[in-house]
Motif scaffolding. Structure first.
Motif, mmCIF file in Angstrom:
data_model
loop_
_atom_site.group_PDB
_atom_site.id
_atom_site.type_symbol
_atom_site.label_atom_id
_atom_site.label_comp_id
_atom_site.label_asym_id
_atom_site.label_seq_id
_atom_site.Cartn_x
_atom_site.Cartn_y
_atom_site.Cartn_z
ATOM 1 N N MET A 125 41.552 -21.063 -6.738
ATOM 2 C CA MET A 125 42.447 -19.976 -6.752
ATOM 3 C C MET A 125 41.871 -18.786 -6.922
ATOM 4 N N LYS A 126 41.883 -18.381 -7.310
ATOM 5 C CA LYS A 126 41.160 -17.329 -8.018
ATOM 6 C C LYS A 126 40.021 -16.985 -7.813
ATOM 7 N N ARG A 127 38.942 -17.915 -7.080
ATOM 8 C CA ARG A 127 38.322 -16.955 -6.214
ATOM 9 C C ARG A 127 38.974 -16.539 -4.979
ATOM 10 N N TYR A 128 39.606 -16.976 -3.841
ATOM 11 C CA TYR A 128 39.854 -16.882 -3.503
ATOM 12 C C TYR A 128 40.658 -15.512 -3.197
ATOM 13 N N ILE A 129 41.245 -15.240 -4.475
ATOM 14 C CA ILE A 129 42.073 -13.671 -4.904
ATOM 15 C C ILE A 129 40.958 -12.957 -5.516
ATOM 16 N N GLY A 130 40.254 -13.565 -5.476
ATOM 17 C CA GLY A 130 38.822 -12.405 -5.776
ATOM 18 C C GLY A 130 38.568 -11.598 -5.066
ATOM 19 N N GLU A 131 37.933 -12.714 -3.589
ATOM 20 C CA GLU A 131 37.292 -12.569 -2.867
ATOM 21 C C GLU A 131 38.473 -11.116 -1.309
ATOM 22 N N ILE A 132 39.760 -11.627 -1.218
ATOM 23 C CA ILE A 132 41.311 -10.924 -0.692
ATOM 24 C C ILE A 132 40.178 -9.860 -1.530
ATOM 25 N N MET A 133 40.734 -9.463 -3.033
ATOM 26 C CA MET A 133 40.394 -8.148 -3.087
ATOM 27 C C MET A 133 39.340 -7.400 -2.838
ATOM 28 N N LEU A 134 38.260 -8.587 -2.736
ATOM 29 C CA LEU A 134 36.512 -7.638 -2.464
ATOM 30 C C LEU A 134 36.893 -6.826 -1.184
ATOM 31 N N LEU A 135 37.333 -7.973 -0.511
ATOM 32 C CA LEU A 135 37.263 -7.774 1.272
ATOM 33 C C LEU A 135 38.515 -6.193 1.585
ATOM 34 N N THR A 136 39.602 -6.664 0.695
ATOM 35 C CA THR A 136 40.226 -5.107 0.576
ATOM 36 C C THR A 136 39.361 -3.787 0.370
ATOM 37 N N THR A 137 38.754 -4.003 -0.781
ATOM 38 C CA THR A 137 38.243 -2.970 -1.017
ATOM 39 C C THR A 137 37.198 -2.554 0.160
ATOM 40 N N ALA A 138 36.134 -3.193 0.752
ATOM 41 C CA ALA A 138 35.218 -2.327 1.748
ATOM 42 C C ALA A 138 36.532 -2.513 2.707
ATOM 43 N N ILE A 139 37.341 -2.956 3.301
ATOM 44 C CA ILE A 139 38.617 -1.910 4.321
ATOM 45 C C ILE A 139 38.203 -0.905 3.797
ATOM 46 N N ILE A 140 39.164 -0.548 3.063
ATOM 47 C CA ILE A 140 39.808 0.792 1.753
ATOM 48 C C ILE A 140 38.145 1.892 2.060
ATOM 49 N N TRP A 141 37.254 1.240 1.339
ATOM 50 C CA TRP A 141 35.590 2.213 1.673
ATOM 51 C C TRP A 141 35.544 1.961 3.290
ATOM 52 N N GLY A 142 35.569 0.967 3.790
ATOM 53 C CA GLY A 142 35.755 1.430 5.439
ATOM 54 C C GLY A 142 36.384 2.690 5.851
ATOM 55 N N SER A 143 37.920 2.998 6.240
ATOM 56 C CA SER A 143 38.341 4.106 6.598
ATOM 57 C C SER A 143 37.950 5.069 5.461
ATOM 58 N N GLY A 144 37.877 4.746 4.233
ATOM 59 C CA GLY A 144 36.890 6.258 3.754
ATOM 60 C C GLY A 144 35.790 7.532 4.426
ATOM 61 N N PHE A 145 34.967 6.386 4.976
ATOM 62 C CA PHE A 145 33.976 7.076 6.278
ATOM 63 C C PHE A 145 34.799 8.553 6.682
ATOM 64 N N ALA A 146 35.719 7.764 7.703
ATOM 65 C CA ALA A 146 36.761 8.912 8.025
ATOM 66 C C ALA A 146 37.092 10.060 7.177
ATOM 67 N N PHE A 147 37.647 9.421 6.625
ATOM 68 C CA PHE A 147 38.046 10.387 5.211
ATOM 69 C C PHE A 147 37.272 11.970 4.030
ATOM 70 N N SER A 148 35.790 11.145 4.297
ATOM 71 C CA SER A 148 34.662 11.741 3.793
ATOM 72 C C SER A 148 34.367 12.615 5.244
ATOM 73 N N ALA A 149 34.449 11.921 6.229
ATOM 74 C CA ALA A 149 33.689 13.046 7.024
ATOM 75 C C ALA A 149 35.149 14.104 7.678
ATOM 76 N N ILE A 150 35.921 14.343 7.702
ATOM 77 C CA ILE A 150 37.200 15.187 7.443
ATOM 78 C C ILE A 150 36.996 16.454 6.074
ATOM 79 N N SER A 151 36.514 15.215 5.015
ATOM 80 C CA SER A 151 36.678 15.979 3.521
ATOM 81 C C SER A 151 35.115 16.964 3.866
ATOM 82 N N LEU A 152 34.727 16.990 4.463
ATOM 83 C CA LEU A 152 33.375 17.762 4.379
ATOM 84 C C LEU A 152 33.140 18.713 5.334
ATOM 85 N N ASP A 153 34.260 18.543 6.010
ATOM 86 C CA ASP A 153 34.476 20.167 6.830
ATOM 87 C C ASP A 153 35.010 21.128 5.882
ATOM 88 N N TYR A 154 35.322 21.009 4.728
ATOM 89 C CA TYR A 154 36.395 22.168 3.512
ATOM 90 C C TYR A 154 35.988 21.889 1.955
#
Length: 297
Positions: free
Chosen positions: A1-30
């Motif tokens: 079970m802990k393994r699956y929780i870990g993998e879900i957390m990693l997937l969540t991390t990847a999703i957050i980082w993926g969203s960060g591309f758009a916010f990084s693009a906006i931040s680079l304007d300033y």
């Protein structure tokens, strides 16, 4: 079970980082890239220090030493990626950075003499091909200084993943993350001072974007990554985190109105296949018949 929780957390991390591309693009304007790194790591360490203050008071020298090593690797990777981007294209920069997914298992093999899992290795190469479809626009036949610097970035991220898995076995993942963020912030501010980029724009759109990067893409995401690696091997960690490119594509379509292409769909399918291959290790690829599998079960 802990393994699956870990993998879900990693997937969540990847999703957050993926969203960060758009916010990084906006931040680079300033802000400059170096200012963004300094602020995001500072915001990250402040948030984690406040939330987990009782734990922070129990910091010990071994944790500080290991956290500084991770922080140095993390910032060095970001720095090489940022400088490399000045001499190569964004598509090549993103693709070469993602090569860390195939470097990780070889680091484990050479440093720990750990056997390379053929399914995870195959998944890693599939993920790289998928990322190529998502991000690579030009041929990588012509190698320039920016490409070499970006490859150094990929090596840095690979070692950060490897040593996180190694250290987190004996350390509190929260404390390890706090020190890692603090060290990365220290190195980032030193570089900002050297560059002389001490004047910051105070525009709300830029501030909100960089706060998102600091709180979600840094504090929350790296906290999840470190905690998850206590239960997930470094090669599988790298494969799951490679979906950052997939999520970056999705959020770019949603937030930045990027057009979805057939090449993107192929890339996404390859990355998902890579995860399924590494996760399930299909029995039919092990040379077993369906009847053999039934008997084993």
């Amino acid at each position: 079970m802990k393994r699956y929780i870990g993998e879900i957390m990693l997937l969540t991390t990847a999703i957050i980082w993926g969203s960060g591309f758009a916010f990084s693009a906006i931040s680079l304007d300033y802000f400059t890239p170096y200012q963004i790194l300094a602020v995001r790591f500072t915001v990250g360490v402040l948030i984690l220090s406040v939330i987990f203050f009782p734990r922070v008071k129990r910091l010990k020298k071994p944790t500080i030493k290991r956290g500084f090593i991770l922080g140095f690797l993390l910032y060095s990777a970001f720095l090489l990626q940022t400088v490399g981007l000045q001499y190569t294209t964004p598509s090549k920069n993103a693709f070469i950075t993602a090569i860390n997914v195939v470097i990780v298992p070889f680091i484990a093999f050479f440093l720990d003499k750990r056997k390379v899992d053929k399914f995870e290795l195959a998944g890693a190469f599939l993920a790289i091909i998928g990322i190529a479809f998502l991000s690579l626009e030009l041929s990588i036949a012509e190698i320039n200084m920016g490409d070499l610097l970006t490859f150094g970035c990929a090596v840095g991220f690979a070692y950060q993943i490897y040593y996180t898995s190694k250290y987190v076995k004996d350390e509190d993942p929260i404390l390890l993350t706090v020190v890692q963020m603090g060290a990365a912030a220290l190195f980032a501010w030193m570089f900002v001072m050297v560059k002389g980029e001490i004047h910051f724009a105070l525009e709300w759109k830029g501030i909100l974007s960089i706060l998102y990067l600091g709180s979600f893409s840094t504090a929350l995401a790296y906290c999840f990554q470190t905690m998850a690696q206590k239960y997930t091997g470094e090669t599988k960690t790298a494969i799951i985190l490679s979906t950052e490119a997939l999520w970056g594509m999705i959020f770019s379509i949603i937030i930045l109105n990027e057009v979805l292409t057939g090449r993107m769909i192929i890339g996404a399918a390859l990355i998902l296949t890579a995860i399924i291959l590494a996760e399930t290790k299909p029995d039919f690829l092990r040379g077993k018949s369906v009847e053999d599998v039934r008997q084993i079960k």
